[in-house]
Design an enzyme around this catalytic site. Sequence first.
Site, PDB file in Angstrom:
ATOM      1  N   ASP A  29       0.864  -1.192   0.000  1.00 33.77           N
ATOM      2  CA  ASP A  29       0.000   0.000   0.000  1.00 33.77           C
ATOM      3  C   ASP A  29       0.900   1.241   0.000  1.00 33.77           C
ATOM      4  OD1 ASP A  29      -3.213   0.496   1.152  1.00 33.77           O
ATOM      5  OD2 ASP A  29      -1.801   2.181   1.020  1.00 33.77           O
ATOM      6  N   ASN A  85     -12.775  -2.976   3.267  1.00 40.15           N
ATOM      7  CA  ASN A  85     -13.701  -1.850   3.323  1.00 40.15           C
ATOM      8  C   ASN A  85     -14.650  -1.968   2.135  1.00 40.15           C
ATOM      9  OD1 ASN A  85     -12.346  -0.741   5.553  1.00 40.15           O
ATOM     10  ND2 ASN A  85     -10.838   0.233   4.223  1.00 40.15           N
ATOM     11  N   GLN A  92     -14.516   2.454   1.656  1.00 40.25           N
ATOM     12  CA  GLN A  92     -13.861   2.001   0.423  1.00 40.25           C
ATOM     13  C   GLN A  92     -13.585   3.203  -0.479  1.00 40.25           C
ATOM     14  OE1 GLN A  92     -16.094  -0.928  -1.846  1.00 40.25           O
ATOM     15  NE2 GLN A  92     -14.343  -1.358  -3.192  1.00 40.25           N
ATOM     16  N   VAL A  94     -11.193   2.782  -3.266  1.00 36.03           N
ATOM     17  CA  VAL A  94     -10.881   2.233  -4.596  1.00 36.03           C
ATOM     18  C   VAL A  94     -11.906   1.142  -4.889  1.00 36.03           C
ATOM     19  CG1 VAL A  94      -9.193   1.030  -6.009  1.00 36.03           C
ATOM     20  CG2 VAL A  94      -8.419   2.750  -4.363  1.00 36.03           C
ATOM     21  N   HIS A  98     -10.488  -5.385  -2.731  1.00 36.91           N
ATOM     22  CA  HIS A  98      -9.141  -5.576  -2.173  1.00 36.91           C
ATOM     23  C   HIS A  98      -9.247  -5.873  -0.690  1.00 36.91           C
ATOM     24  CE1 HIS A  98     -10.169  -1.276  -1.958  1.00 36.91           C
ATOM     25  NE2 HIS A  98      -9.477  -1.239  -0.829  1.00 36.91           N
ATOM     26  N   HIS A 100      -6.899  -5.550   2.728  1.00 37.38           N
ATOM     27  CA  HIS A 100      -5.688  -5.026   3.358  1.00 37.38           C
ATOM     28  C   HIS A 100      -5.161  -6.099   4.312  1.00 37.38           C
ATOM     29  CE1 HIS A 100      -6.666  -0.608   2.643  1.00 37.38           C
ATOM     30  NE2 HIS A 100      -7.871  -1.149   2.483  1.00 37.38           N
TER      31      HIS A 100
HETATM   32  P1  5GP Z   1      -9.707   1.467   0.685  1.00 38.51           P
HETATM   33  O1  5GP Z   1      -9.728   2.806   1.362  1.00 38.51           O
HETATM   34  O2  5GP Z   1     -10.477   1.498  -0.606  1.00 38.51           O
HETATM   35  O3  5GP Z   1     -10.062   0.321   1.558  1.00 38.51           O
HETATM   36  O4  5GP Z   1      -8.184   1.202   0.347  1.00 38.51           O
HETATM   37  C1  5GP Z   1      -7.544   1.688  -0.781  1.00 38.51           C
HETATM   38  C2  5GP Z   1      -6.081   1.624  -0.490  1.00 38.51           C
HETATM   39  O5  5GP Z   1      -5.372   1.705  -1.699  1.00 38.51           O
HETATM   40  C3  5GP Z   1      -5.566   2.760   0.403  1.00 38.51           C
HETATM   41  O6  5GP Z   1      -4.972   2.213   1.569  1.00 38.51           O
HETATM   42  C4  5GP Z   1      -4.570   3.496  -0.478  1.00 38.51           C
HETATM   43  O7  5GP Z   1      -3.436   3.919   0.238  1.00 38.51           O
HETATM   44  C5  5GP Z   1      -4.214   2.447  -1.509  1.00 38.51           C
HETATM   45  N1  5GP Z   1      -3.890   3.001  -2.808  1.00 38.51           N
HETATM   46  C6  5GP Z   1      -4.588   3.934  -3.503  1.00 38.51           C
HETATM   47  N2  5GP Z   1      -3.996   4.177  -4.689  1.00 38.51           N
HETATM   48  C7  5GP Z   1      -2.910   3.367  -4.733  1.00 38.51           C
HETATM   49  C8  5GP Z   1      -1.885   3.166  -5.709  1.00 38.51           C
HETATM   50  O8  5GP Z   1      -1.867   3.785  -6.781  1.00 38.51           O
HETATM   51  N3  5GP Z   1      -0.920   2.266  -5.413  1.00 38.51           N
HETATM   52  C9  5GP Z   1      -0.917   1.558  -4.242  1.00 38.51           C
HETATM   53  N4  5GP Z   1       0.089   0.691  -4.047  1.00 38.51           N
HETATM   54  N5  5GP Z   1      -1.863   1.723  -3.299  1.00 38.51           N
HETATM   55  C10 5GP Z   1      -2.837   2.619  -3.540  1.00 38.51           C
END
Ligand code: 5GP
Length: 112
Positions: A29, A85, A92, A94, A98, A100
């Site tokens: 991440d 998430n 969420q 993205v 996914h 974490h």
């Molecule tokens: P969410 O908030 O949707 O559960 O988690 C999305 C995660 O993706 C976040 O922890 C964020 O830091 C990570 N993330 C977003 N864009 C990128 C990216 O371009 N590359 C990587 N490696 N992680 C990303």
Amino acid sequence: MDCIFCKIINNEVPSDKIYEDEQVLVFGDTNPQAPVHFLIIPKKHIKNIREVSKDDLQIISHIFDVIQNISDKLNLDDGLRIVNNCGENGGQTVNHLHFHVLAGRALGWPPG
Ligand code: 5GP
Ligand code: ZN
């Protein structure tokens, strides 16, 4: 489709890849919340855990098998947390399924 994780899968966006096979990709991440913080995603674009079809359930069990294997390799014997998430209130950001995996420190509970 304008999906950052699909771009990572297609190598259009660089990532710190930890593991890859035909079905999944694991990468660090960019905004780590613990000393160990990686994401595991299906290569198939699935929006979130609520959108997983019965036919794709095997991918979910594979994801957990991969997490177990990586946890063994990284010796995460003191514990870890798997987070998914889902949706706006779930945090969420993205919209590509996914999980974490967080480890390397004692994690607080409950989440905010
Ligand atoms: P969410 O908030 O949707 O559960 O988690 C999305 C995660 O993706 C976040 O922890 C964020 O830091 C990570 N993330 C977003 N864009 C990128 C990216 O371009 N590359 C990587 N490696 N992680 C990303
Ligand atoms: Zn995607």
